[in-house]
Structure formats: C-alpha cells, structure tokens
Design an enzyme around this catalytic site. Structure first.
Site, PDB file in Angstrom:
ATOM      1  N   LYS A   1       0.832  -1.217   0.000  1.00  0.00           N
ATOM      2  CA  LYS A   1       0.000   0.000   0.000  1.00  0.00           C
ATOM      3  C   LYS A   1       0.853   1.248   0.000  1.00  0.00           C
ATOM      4  O   LYS A   1       0.590   2.197  -0.728  1.00  0.00           O
ATOM      5  CB  LYS A   1      -0.882   0.085   1.262  1.00  0.00           C
ATOM      6  CG  LYS A   1      -1.825  -1.036   1.483  1.00  0.00           C
ATOM      7  CD  LYS A   1      -2.668  -0.804   2.750  1.00  0.00           C
ATOM      8  CE  LYS A   1      -1.847  -0.655   4.018  1.00  0.00           C
ATOM      9  NZ  LYS A   1      -1.229  -1.915   4.491  1.00  0.00           N
TER      10      LYS A   1
ATOM     11  N   ARG B   1      -8.728   1.005   9.373  1.00  0.00           N
ATOM     12  CA  ARG B   1      -8.243  -0.340   9.677  1.00  0.00           C
ATOM     13  C   ARG B   1      -9.182  -1.078  10.620  1.00  0.00           C
ATOM     14  O   ARG B   1      -8.894  -2.218  10.991  1.00  0.00           O
ATOM     15  CB  ARG B   1      -6.876  -0.240  10.344  1.00  0.00           C
ATOM     16  CG  ARG B   1      -5.722  -0.446   9.377  1.00  0.00           C
ATOM     17  CD  ARG B   1      -4.425  -0.505  10.159  1.00  0.00           C
ATOM     18  NE  ARG B   1      -3.402  -1.156   9.421  1.00  0.00           N
ATOM     19  CZ  ARG B   1      -2.337  -0.515   8.893  1.00  0.00           C
ATOM     20  NH1 ARG B   1      -2.194   0.786   9.028  1.00  0.00           N
ATOM     21  NH2 ARG B   1      -1.434  -1.188   8.248  1.00  0.00           N
TER      22      ARG B   1
ATOM     23  N   ARG C   1      12.080  -6.285   4.731  1.00  0.00           N
ATOM     24  CA  ARG C   1      11.999  -4.852   5.015  1.00  0.00           C
ATOM     25  C   ARG C   1      12.664  -4.522   6.350  1.00  0.00           C
ATOM     26  O   ARG C   1      13.262  -3.451   6.504  1.00  0.00           O
ATOM     27  CB  ARG C   1      10.532  -4.401   5.035  1.00  0.00           C
ATOM     28  CG  ARG C   1      10.370  -2.905   5.030  1.00  0.00           C
ATOM     29  CD  ARG C   1       8.967  -2.470   4.702  1.00  0.00           C
ATOM     30  NE  ARG C   1       8.052  -2.738   5.798  1.00  0.00           N
ATOM     31  CZ  ARG C   1       6.746  -2.460   5.758  1.00  0.00           C
ATOM     32  NH1 ARG C   1       6.218  -1.946   4.657  1.00  0.00           N
ATOM     33  NH2 ARG C   1       5.964  -2.707   6.778  1.00  0.00           N
TER      34      ARG C   1
ATOM     35  N   ARG D   1      12.998  -1.137  10.129  1.00  0.00           N
ATOM     36  CA  ARG D   1      11.776  -0.815  10.878  1.00  0.00           C
ATOM     37  C   ARG D   1      11.602  -1.780  12.031  1.00  0.00           C
ATOM     38  O   ARG D   1      11.511  -2.990  11.835  1.00  0.00           O
ATOM     39  CB  ARG D   1      10.567  -0.882   9.938  1.00  0.00           C
ATOM     40  CG  ARG D   1      10.077   0.500   9.560  1.00  0.00           C
ATOM     41  CD  ARG D   1       8.913   0.430   8.636  1.00  0.00           C
ATOM     42  NE  ARG D   1       7.703  -0.079   9.270  1.00  0.00           N
ATOM     43  CZ  ARG D   1       6.508   0.007   8.706  1.00  0.00           C
ATOM     44  NH1 ARG D   1       6.388   0.594   7.527  1.00  0.00           N
ATOM     45  NH2 ARG D   1       5.454  -0.471   9.312  1.00  0.00           N
TER      46      ARG D   1
ATOM     47  N   ARG E   1       1.027  -8.060  13.974  1.00  0.00           N
ATOM     48  CA  ARG E   1       0.393  -7.199  12.962  1.00  0.00           C
ATOM     49  C   ARG E   1      -0.549  -7.999  12.080  1.00  0.00           C
ATOM     50  O   ARG E   1      -1.617  -7.531  11.704  1.00  0.00           O
ATOM     51  CB  ARG E   1       1.460  -6.479  12.142  1.00  0.00           C
ATOM     52  CG  ARG E   1       2.047  -5.321  12.931  1.00  0.00           C
ATOM     53  CD  ARG E   1       3.398  -4.924  12.430  1.00  0.00           C
ATOM     54  NE  ARG E   1       3.332  -4.352  11.112  1.00  0.00           N
ATOM     55  CZ  ARG E   1       4.383  -4.297  10.284  1.00  0.00           C
ATOM     56  NH1 ARG E   1       5.534  -4.793  10.657  1.00  0.00           N
ATOM     57  NH2 ARG E   1       4.250  -3.737   9.116  1.00  0.00           N
TER      58      ARG E   1
HETATM   59  P1  ADP Z   1       1.884  -1.640   7.809  1.00  0.00           P
HETATM   60  O1  ADP Z   1       0.805  -1.345   6.829  1.00  0.00           O
HETATM   61  O2  ADP Z   1       3.115  -2.138   7.140  1.00  0.00           O
HETATM   62  O3  ADP Z   1       1.436  -2.514   8.949  1.00  0.00           O
HETATM   63  P2  ADP Z   1       1.810   1.116   8.730  1.00  0.00           P
HETATM   64  O4  ADP Z   1       2.978   1.967   8.433  1.00  0.00           O
HETATM   65  O5  ADP Z   1       0.568   1.346   7.984  1.00  0.00           O
HETATM   66  O6  ADP Z   1       2.357  -0.351   8.559  1.00  0.00           O
HETATM   67  O7  ADP Z   1       1.449   1.204  10.293  1.00  0.00           O
HETATM   68  C1  ADP Z   1       2.408   1.068  11.302  1.00  0.00           C
HETATM   69  C2  ADP Z   1       1.722   1.001  12.684  1.00  0.00           C
HETATM   70  O8  ADP Z   1       0.980   2.218  12.933  1.00  0.00           O
HETATM   71  C3  ADP Z   1       0.665  -0.107  12.851  1.00  0.00           C
HETATM   72  O9  ADP Z   1       1.246  -1.355  13.184  1.00  0.00           O
HETATM   73  C4  ADP Z   1      -0.208   0.466  13.972  1.00  0.00           C
HETATM   74  O10 ADP Z   1       0.380   0.336  15.238  1.00  0.00           O
HETATM   75  C5  ADP Z   1      -0.258   1.943  13.617  1.00  0.00           C
HETATM   76  N1  ADP Z   1      -1.403   2.242  12.736  1.00  0.00           N
HETATM   77  C6  ADP Z   1      -1.331   2.600  11.428  1.00  0.00           C
HETATM   78  N2  ADP Z   1      -2.546   2.802  10.919  1.00  0.00           N
HETATM   79  C7  ADP Z   1      -3.445   2.552  11.921  1.00  0.00           C
HETATM   80  C8  ADP Z   1      -4.868   2.573  12.024  1.00  0.00           C
HETATM   81  N3  ADP Z   1      -5.645   2.932  11.001  1.00  0.00           N
HETATM   82  N4  ADP Z   1      -5.429   2.248  13.219  1.00  0.00           N
HETATM   83  C9  ADP Z   1      -4.673   1.908  14.262  1.00  0.00           C
HETATM   84  N5  ADP Z   1      -3.330   1.865  14.234  1.00  0.00           N
HETATM   85  C10 ADP Z   1      -2.708   2.184  13.082  1.00  0.00           C
END
Ligand code: ADP
Length: 185
Positions: free
Chosen positions: A14, A89, A128, A134, A145
């Site tokens: 994404k 999410r 990654r 990260r 996750r």
């Molecule tokens: P990925 O899609 O690779 O899991 P992101 O960069 O989108 O990683 O998100 C990193 C972290 O930020 C998530 O694991 C979560 O803790 C938090 N996060 C991101 N978006 C949301 C969301 N919409 N609701 C709750 N927590 C979020």
C-alpha cells in the site's frame, strides 16, 4: 480528483503504491503509519502516546487515529483529493470516515484491496526489517500485525462489500501500479 482508499494487509505494498499514485496525481498520500513514525521520531506527545502500540504491532486506539485523520483531511492540500493508506483499519474507523466524508462533502470514489497471501507478506516484512530497519518488522511483531489485520481489518472487506476492487498484489511494484491505474482510468 481522486479520492482513494487503499487497503490490504501489512506488507501488501500500500505504502509504495500510494506514494507513486499520489505523486502522479498530485494529491497527498495520507497514512497514519507515516504520521505516527514522524511523531515518534520527534518524541511529541502524540508520538509518546502511540509508540507502545506501534512498537508491539498492535493497532493504535480508534479515537486517536480518527482524530489525527480528521484533522489531516481538513487541511487545505487534501481538498483536491487524497489517497488513504492504512486508514480505515477497523469497522469503527470506517464508520467514522463515512461520517466525516459526508460532513466535508468529499465522498471516496474507490476502495482498492491489495491481495497478497500471508507467506509472501511474511517474507516481504522480514526483508523490510533488514532493508529499512523498521522495528515493527521483527518476527514476533509481524505475527501481531497479521493477527490484528485478520481480527480487525479483514472484516472491512465485508463492510465495503461490492465497492471493493480486488487487485493481485503479488506481481512487481510497477505491474501493480499499472493494474491500479487501468482499473481507475
Ligand atoms: P503496515 O501497513 O506495514 O502494517 P503502517 O505503516 O501502515 O504499517 O502502520 C504502522 C503502525 O501504525 C501499525 O502497526 C499500527 O500500530 C499503527 N497504525 C497505522 N494505521 C493505523 C490505524 N488505522 N489504526 C490503528 N493503528 C494504526
């Protein structure tokens, strides 16, 4: 004026697709993950609040994320369109988004789901961790996750139902970009 919701599990691509499409369409990519990482690195109050969740691979509480996205979507540069990457999410976030978008009279025009099987996601996230350092890409945290995704985010596919356009996220990044562009053209 594209207004696109980009969905998919962690590691589906994404972020990369959102980046490419946002620069092509000249609209902001709005991603809670990016916002949180920036806040954490600057040790702001919000950063401190979300760090423990993000470090553990758990979702940040809905109320916190919703507030951040609401204020981001109300900024001037988002009036010309946007790509939402990683929001919503949870079903509660999706419901809040519906309310907000109707308030600001900016309905979304597409919901895209990048579909990638779990074993490929795990391989991508592990590499990654090495490439980008990260912290949330370490193995135990990846498991959390994916668990969070399956429990809380996957139900969104049902929430959006027939509005979701499914895209195979396994080919190369550029092939996936082309598929998305064709689909939205
Ligand atoms: P990925 O899609 O690779 O899991 P992101 O960069 O989108 O990683 O998100 C990193 C972290 O930020 C998530 O694991 C979560 O803790 C938090 N996060 C991101 N978006 C949301 C969301 N919409 N609701 C709750 N927590 C979020």
């Amino acid at each position: 004026m594209p207004r696109v919701i980009l969905m998919g599990p962690p590691g589906a691509g994404k972020g990369t697709q959102g980046e490419v499409l946002a620069s092509e369409w000249q609209v902001p990519k709005i991603a809670p993950g990016d916002i949180f990482r920036a806040e954490i690195s600057q040790s702001t109050e919000l950063g401190l609040k979300v760090k423990s969740y993000s470090d553990a691979g758990r979702l940040v509480p809905d109320a916190v994320v919703i507030e951040v996205i609401e204020s981001r979507l109300k900024q001037e540069d988002a009036h010309k369109g946007w790509i939402l990457d990683g929001f919503p999410r949870t079903v509660a976030q999706a419901e809040a988004l519906d309310v907000l978008l109707s308030e600001i009279a900016q309905p979304y025009d597409s919901v895209i789901n990048l579909d990638v099987p779990e074993h490929i996601l795990i391989d991508r996230l592990k590499s990654r961790a090495i490439d980008q350092g990260r912290a949330d890409d370490n193995e135990d945290i990846i498991k959390n996750r994916l668990e969070e995704y399956n429990a809380k985010t996957r139900p969104l596919l049902e929430f959006y139902g027939s509005k979701v356009k499914q895209i195979d996220g396994t080919p190369s990044m550029s092939e996936v970009t082309e598929t998305i562009k064709k689909l939205l053209a």
